[in-house]
Design a protein around this motif. Structure first.
Motif, PDB file in Angstrom:
ATOM      1  N   UNK A 190       0.824  -1.228   0.000  1.00 37.87           N
ATOM      2  CA  UNK A 190       0.000   0.000   0.000  1.00 37.87           C
ATOM      3  C   UNK A 190       0.851   1.268   0.000  1.00 37.87           C
ATOM      4  N   UNK A 191       2.148   1.090   0.222  1.00 39.82           N
ATOM      5  CA  UNK A 191       3.035   2.244   0.135  1.00 39.82           C
ATOM      6  C   UNK A 191       2.997   3.146   1.349  1.00 39.82           C
ATOM      7  N   UNK A 192       2.534   2.608   2.472  1.00 45.38           N
ATOM      8  CA  UNK A 192       2.480   3.426   3.691  1.00 45.38           C
ATOM      9  C   UNK A 192       3.812   3.367   4.426  1.00 45.38           C
ATOM     10  N   UNK A 193       4.137   4.452   5.088  1.00 41.63           N
ATOM     11  CA  UNK A 193       5.333   4.501   5.940  1.00 41.63           C
ATOM     12  C   UNK A 193       4.838   4.765   7.362  1.00 41.63           C
ATOM     13  N   UNK A 194       5.301   3.914   8.285  1.00 38.84           N
ATOM     14  CA  UNK A 194       4.680   3.890   9.619  1.00 38.84           C
ATOM     15  C   UNK A 194       4.653   5.248  10.304  1.00 38.84           C
ATOM     16  N   UNK A 195       5.696   6.049  10.148  1.00 40.28           N
ATOM     17  CA  UNK A 195       5.728   7.288  10.916  1.00 40.28           C
ATOM     18  C   UNK A 195       5.560   8.526  10.036  1.00 40.28           C
ATOM     19  N   UNK A 196       4.894   8.331   8.908  1.00 38.24           N
ATOM     20  CA  UNK A 196       4.723   9.439   7.968  1.00 38.24           C
ATOM     21  C   UNK A 196       3.579  10.373   8.373  1.00 38.24           C
ATOM     22  N   UNK A 197       2.511   9.781   8.867  1.00 38.79           N
ATOM     23  CA  UNK A 197       1.352  10.581   9.268  1.00 38.79           C
ATOM     24  C   UNK A 197       0.605   9.835  10.363  1.00 38.79           C
ATOM     25  N   UNK A 198      -0.331  10.544  11.006  1.00 37.30           N
ATOM     26  CA  UNK A 198      -1.106   9.889  12.066  1.00 37.30           C
ATOM     27  C   UNK A 198      -1.875   8.699  11.515  1.00 37.30           C
ATOM     28  N   UNK A 199      -2.443   8.870  10.305  1.00 37.19           N
ATOM     29  CA  UNK A 199      -3.223   7.783   9.718  1.00 37.19           C
ATOM     30  C   UNK A 199      -2.348   6.552   9.523  1.00 37.19           C
ATOM     31  N   UNK A 200      -1.160   6.758   8.978  1.00 41.06           N
ATOM     32  CA  UNK A 200      -0.291   5.608   8.685  1.00 41.06           C
ATOM     33  C   UNK A 200       0.178   4.928   9.961  1.00 41.06           C
ATOM     34  N   UNK A 201       0.530   5.728  10.976  1.00 45.76           N
ATOM     35  CA  UNK A 201       0.932   5.124  12.251  1.00 45.76           C
ATOM     36  C   UNK A 201      -0.201   4.253  12.793  1.00 45.76           C
ATOM     37  N   UNK A 202      -1.419   4.783  12.737  1.00 46.05           N
ATOM     38  CA  UNK A 202      -2.553   4.026  13.285  1.00 46.05           C
ATOM     39  C   UNK A 202      -2.868   2.796  12.444  1.00 46.05           C
ATOM     40  N   UNK A 203      -2.747   2.924  11.124  1.00 46.53           N
ATOM     41  CA  UNK A 203      -3.013   1.762  10.262  1.00 46.53           C
ATOM     42  C   UNK A 203      -2.020   0.645  10.574  1.00 46.53           C
ATOM     43  N   UNK A 204      -0.750   1.014  10.710  1.00 46.60           N
ATOM     44  CA  UNK A 204       0.267   0.004  11.029  1.00 46.60           C
ATOM     45  C   UNK A 204       0.018  -0.601  12.409  1.00 46.60           C
ATOM     46  N   UNK A 205      -0.340   0.254  13.369  1.00 49.82           N
ATOM     47  CA  UNK A 205      -0.534  -0.252  14.737  1.00 49.82           C
ATOM     48  C   UNK A 205      -1.736  -1.181  14.811  1.00 49.82           C
ATOM     49  N   UNK A 206      -2.838  -0.767  14.200  1.00 54.93           N
ATOM     50  CA  UNK A 206      -4.045  -1.598  14.263  1.00 54.93           C
ATOM     51  C   UNK A 206      -3.813  -2.905  13.501  1.00 54.93           C
ATOM     52  N   UNK A 207      -3.265  -2.777  12.288  1.00 56.40           N
ATOM     53  CA  UNK A 207      -3.006  -3.978  11.488  1.00 56.40           C
ATOM     54  C   UNK A 207      -1.982  -4.890  12.152  1.00 56.40           C
ATOM     55  N   UNK A 208      -0.918  -4.298  12.684  1.00 57.23           N
ATOM     56  CA  UNK A 208       0.118  -5.090  13.354  1.00 57.23           C
ATOM     57  C   UNK A 208      -0.422  -5.790  14.577  1.00 57.23           C
ATOM     58  N   UNK A 209      -1.230  -5.070  15.349  1.00 56.25           N
ATOM     59  CA  UNK A 209      -1.820  -5.687  16.548  1.00 56.25           C
ATOM     60  C   UNK A 209      -2.697  -6.868  16.149  1.00 56.25           C
ATOM     61  N   UNK A 210      -3.422  -6.711  15.049  1.00 58.42           N
ATOM     62  CA  UNK A 210      -4.292  -7.815  14.634  1.00 58.42           C
ATOM     63  C   UNK A 210      -3.476  -9.002  14.135  1.00 58.42           C
ATOM     64  N   UNK A 211      -2.355  -8.728  13.491  1.00 56.72           N
ATOM     65  CA  UNK A 211      -1.484  -9.839  13.072  1.00 56.72           C
ATOM     66  C   UNK A 211      -0.980 -10.611  14.291  1.00 56.72           C
TER      67      UNK A 211
END
Lengths: 556, 276, 202
Positions: free
Chosen positions: C126-147
């Motif tokens: 998806x081309x997201x970078x974890x610390x690029x924006x609040x949205x990306x940080x949250x997407x990584x955190x939520x997705x990572x937690x679910x993994x």
């Protein structure tokens, strides 16, 4: 390899008690490897009391810093002051009061419900070690320039957040073990309505811990994820409390703070009928009141970061006002039981009663803090200047030292309640009775110190002293009152030291003549020996009421 | 019939749901001056659509309250389904009508404490170095595996002694060599850190001194008529602990500067000279 | 010879008592409540942050991030397919149908591994970078937690599968298998919310 595909049939379920050689190394190994709930409970209690002493010393240091509001002089800079401040506030909850109650519950709940052990004993052991090591790491990381402030060492801050997460996750695991024991390990005849009050209070408190601590974990996870990246997108700025603590503040303010003291109500509900030597009147109403108090303490939604005006919300205002209602119901029930019985004074009930007074005082502070909001709501109905006259002094309490007053009243009430529980159940916990004289002294110190530490902060709240900052101009009386508050914390620390001393002395005391039920208790933990055997009870016990020991005596 | 457990958790769910609805509506206006919040009509849509169509004031608080409702309701319905896991209800599950005894205490087991220690290593690794993190992960995997075997062995038969023996027979062939190798690796690594941290001359002295101490201790133990097991274990434990602690300290201090680095610098200087 | 001795000795040993029913399920239900609240807290922050950004008229998910519907939907379907398989494991073990129970365990574990693999691929694509924006940080955190949660659910199944192989779960006692299935359903439920929140409504 041996395969056991045989259909399981009934066999002796008991696990043999390991014979312990006297070697110190083996003893240490036995403690480290134990899954025995009574030993785990003892370790929780002793560790929490040790942490209490440490945390209170930190509190005294922070208090000393506040005796001179001209700046930060004693602890070595603003950064260090904030680190110690948050260590004191978070430590009192997660290093002291919550684990102290969980320790009592780990020891006592299985006995109360007639179970041979806690549910998932290995998970309970993992929870204890996780909490202990996580707590040590948390202290170490904070001391290594960590904490929650933006200005500390970034690695140490990360470690602080992770360690706090580990501590809370471990406490959650311990909560699950205790709650599962109450639900699924009860003995024959013990319906949930017949569960002893302390166990019930742990179920109610645990229910709210279970739904609020994970929200705290989520915030911590976000803090960590944010700080880990090269660019900090959440926590770099902010007003009031710096760094990520703004996101955690709800866990240490009203109404959430009350949930840490819920088991105190259960402990008192155990002691009052025993003191009155009769059954508790309107027992199910009392159970409902404890549950209601716990549920009304749920505060994970009230996050000022996302709603700066959360304290003005009707849900929040009504919730904090209603909190006193279950307490009044409980007071009425206990008063009725005492009046209609033959009360005999005891140290533990006296100390627990002191804890209840502190909790009521905390409830009073909460009421004062939301009173302005309640009256202020009338502004919506009309343009009345008298509304401002009434509400303004109380509005100002919202972010002042009144926060500290309420926190201290309530959380220290929890500490006092837990100490009362330790004195009450000492024969089951340690196989010894503790000294009533030292217990009384400790109780006086704990209650007196709490009053000094909290009441002076409450007055300071009216004098507009901020909750955290120390480098601000304040009224002349504030610093003197901060001296009083600090002295109060020192007295509480002395109280804790007295309890630890009493425990150390008790180990040397001869306990050979200790009765199974020296306090005249009504519930199952008093039906076994002091201390209880490895499997808790010689044989499974069936009960027919909530007070099985009174049934045996033929009491109505 | 509704059970007590159901009433407890469902009561909480109802309180949380009412709280969510009121909070979602009343927190609609966060900028106004009013104390009780301005009720925005669109807030009702937001609340009724669980925040899906916006309009909820404070999303965070609202969602937390909705999830508290979901969690409490889940527990309420689970408990009513289990009839509160009352002993009498559980007895009916087995078919015999007898109430099965609650689980007794388990045998002693080091893995819970070891698991907590592994978690600490994992957290330290998250902050310090990927290698430490991977070590923590490996340790946690070992704990999980050992825990699984212990859980199985506990109920392999109705004889606790036989269960212990069974577990040992299966796991000891793996545990003893692996633990031995791990212990040797830790000691070697610690000793190497110590020797690298001190000066060259001191390293020689240490390399001579430590074997002499080990041989001396061994001779002393052998010379004893009846060496106590505790004393031997104690001496070994203190020795290993000392080496590991010194190794950690030495690793923190870092290795001394080496001659070959200087040579390397000379070489670089030569290359620079030639380049000129 | 030694094997014969062992077999004879084992036959003489008493069988273990049945664990008390419902204990594991009740404990798992409490753990599930905690897990739900953890994700509830994260979802609340996601929605609150998104609301603040959108109210300010800004873009919540940066243009550099390309969240497509295909991969997350396939993950969701993989999870949904795994649900009846988890139920099948419980059904089979309650009827002492070990062969099918083992198949169901294996399939749940396989599908669990597939979801993790797909989620990792999705994060990568998806081309997201974890610390690029609040949205990306949250997407990584939520997705990572679910993994991580999926991994925990798989471990739970693995443990129960191992003990089922050792003959400790049967028609007389299947609570742990049912508890593992309960936990798995919640993992799927939470992914459904994540799918709605991040993939559909963004």
């Amino acid at each position: 390899m041996t395969v056991t595909d045989t259909p399981p049939i009934a066999a002796d379920p008991t696990v043999e008690t390991p014979v312990l050689p006297a070697s110190p190394l083996v003893r240490i190994a036995n403690v480290i490897t134990t899954g025995e709930h009574k030993i785990l409970g003892r370790m929780y209690i002793l560790s929490s009391l040790g942490f209490a002493l440490f945390t209170l010393v930190i509190g005294v240091l922070v208090g000393l810093e506040q005796t001179d509001m001209g700046g930060v002089d004693i602890v070595g800079g603003n950064e260090a002051y904030l680190q110690l401040f948050f260590l004191w506030r978070t430590g009192l909850v997660f290093l002291v009061v919550v684990p102290l109650f969980l320790g009592l519950a780990t020891s006592i709940v299985p006995l109360q419900v007639g179970a041979p052990s806690i549910a998932f004993p290995r998970a309970a052991a993992a929870a204890f070690w996780g909490w202990l090591l996580g707590g040590g790491l948390y202290i170490g990381a904070t001391m290594a320039d960590g904490g929650f402030n933006a200005g500390g060492d970034s690695d140490a801050i990360e470690l602080t957040i992770l360690a706090m997460g580990m501590m809370i996750a471990s406490l959650l695991l311990a909560t699950v073990c205790v709650m599962t024991t109450v639900i699924a390990q009860r003995t024959e005849g013990m319906s949930l309505l017949r569960v002893p009050m302390f166990s019930w209070s742990m179920l109610a408190a645990g229910a709210v811990w279970l739904v609020s601590f994970p929200v705290l974990l989520a915030v911590l996870a976000l803090s960590w994820a944010d700080l880990r990246g090269d660019v900090v997108v959440f926590f770099e700025t902010g007003s009031g409390a710096p760094g990520s603590l703004r996101y955690l503040a709800w866990a240490f303010d009203y109404p959430q703070v009350f949930v840490y003291a819920v088991p105190l109500l259960g402990i008192l509900a155990e002691m009052v009928p025993v003191t009155a030597a009769r059954r508790q009147a309107m027992r199910s109403v009392m159970m409902a009141a404890i549950a209601a108090f716990a549920f009304l303490s749920f505060g994970a939604y009230a996050q000022p970061v996302y709603n700066a005006r959360v304290a003005q919300q009707p849900v929040f205002v009504v919730q904090n006002l209603l909190l006193l209602l279950p307490l009044l119901v409980l007071l009425g029930g206990w008063a009725f039981t005492l009046v209609s019985g033959k009360p005999k004074a005891s140290v533990s009930v006296g100390v627990a009663g002191g804890g209840l007074l502190m909790l009521l005082a905390g409830g009073g502070v909460a009421t004062l803090r939301v009173f302005g909001r309640l009256v202020g709501g009338l502004r919506e109905l009309g343009d009345w200047s008298w509304v401002d006259d009434i509400s303004d002094p109380f509005d100002d309490l919202v972010d002042t030292a009144a926060v500290a007053a309420e926190f201290r009243y309530v959380v220290l009430a929890g500490l006092i309640g837990a100490v009362a529980g330790v004195y009450f159940w000492a024969p089951k916990l340690f196989g010894r009775r503790l000294s009533p004289a030292l217990g009384g002294l400790a109780g006086l110190a704990l209650v007196g110190g709490t009053v000094l530490a909290s009441l002076s902060e409450m007055v300071n709240g009216f004098l507009d002293e901020p909750d955290i900052a120390t480098d601000v101009a304040v009224d002349s009386g504030v610093e003197i009152l901060n001296w009083v508050a600090t002295a109060g914390l020192a007295v509480v620390a002395l109280g804790v030291l007295t309890v630890l001393g009493d425990l150390a002395l008790a180990i040397r005391r001869d306990s050979s003549d200790l009765d199974d039920n020296p306090v005249g208790g009504h519930t199952l933990e008093w039906a076994t020996t002091s201390p209880p055997p490895h499997n808790n009870f010689a044989a499974p016990i069936a009960v027919t009421s909530a007070e099985p020991l009174l049934d045996e005596e033929g009491e109505v | 019939m509704l059970t007590t457990g159901f009433k407890l958790f469902f009561g909480f769910a109802v309180v949380a749901l009412v709280g969510a609805a009121v909070y979602g509506v009343a927190s609609g206006d966060l900028s106004g001056k009013d104390y009780l919040g301005f009720v925005d009509p669109s807030s009702f849509v937001g609340v009724l659509s669980l925040g899906w169509k916006g309009g909820v004031g404070d999303h965070s608080g609202y969602v937390v309250l909705v999830f508290a409702t979901v969690s409490a309701a889940y527990l309420a319905f689970t408990l009513v389904g289990f009839r509160d896991a009352d002993p009498e209800a559980v007895a009916r599950l087995g078919g015999s009508g007898e109430i099965p005894p609650a689980a007794g205490p388990t045998a002693n087991n080091v893995w819970p404490a070891f698991g907590a220690a592994a978690a600490v290593v994992l957290l330290l690794g998250l902050v310090t170095h990927a290698a430490v993190f991977v070590t923590g992960l490996i340790l946690l995997a070992v704990v999980a595996f050992e825990w699984m075997i212990s859980a199985w062995a506990d109920r392999a038969t109705g004889d606790p002694e036989a269960n212990r023996e069974l577990r040992t027979r299966i796991m000891a062939p793996f545990e003893i060599p692996l633990l031995g190798a791990a212990a040797v690796a830790v000691i070697v690594l610690s000793a190497s850190r110590i020797l690298l941290a001190v000066s060259e001359l001191n390293a020689v002295w240490i390399a001579i001194g430590i074997p002499i101490i080990i041989v001396g201790a061994a001779v002393a133990i052998v010379a004893m008529e009846k060496p106590s097991r505790g004393a031997v274990v104690g001496v070994l434990a203190v020795g290993v602990l000392a080496i590991v602690v010194l190794g950690i300290v030495s690793a923190a201090v870092g290795p001394r500067s080496f001659e070959h680095e200087e040579e390397h610098t000379d070489e670089e200087a030569l290359v620079t000279e030639v380049a000129r | 010879m030694a094997d014969d001795d062992d077999a004879a000795r084992t036959a003489l040993l008493p069988a273990a008592t049945l664990p008390r029913g419902r204990t594991v399920q009740v404990g798992t239900a409490f753990a599930i409540a905690a897990v739900l609240m953890y994700f509830g807290g994260l979802f609340g922050i996601y929605l609150a942050e998104r609301s603040v950004v959108r109210t300010a008229g800004l873009e919540w998910i940066p243009g550099s991030v390309d969240i497509q519907l295909t991969a997350p939907s396939i993950i969701l379907w993989t999870y949904i397919i795994s649900m009846p398989l988890a139920a099948w494991a419980v059904y089979a073990i309650r009827r002492d149908d070990r062969k099918h129970a083992y198949m169901a365990f294996a399939l749940v574990l396989l599908l669990g591994a597939m979801t993790i693999n797909q989620a990792a691929y999705n994060f990568d694509s998806i081309g997201a970078v974890a610390d690029n924006s609040r949205a990306e940080t949250l997407i990584f955190l939520i997705g990572g937690s679910h993994m991580v949660l999926t991994l925990v659910g798989m471990l739970f199944f693995l443990f129960t599968a191992f003990r089922a192989l050792a003959g400790q779960f049967s028609s007389r006692y299947s609570d742990a298998v049912a508890a593992a299935a309960m936990f798995w359903y919640v993992i799927v439920f939470l992914y459904f919310i994540i799918w709605l929140l991040i993939t559909v409504s963004k």
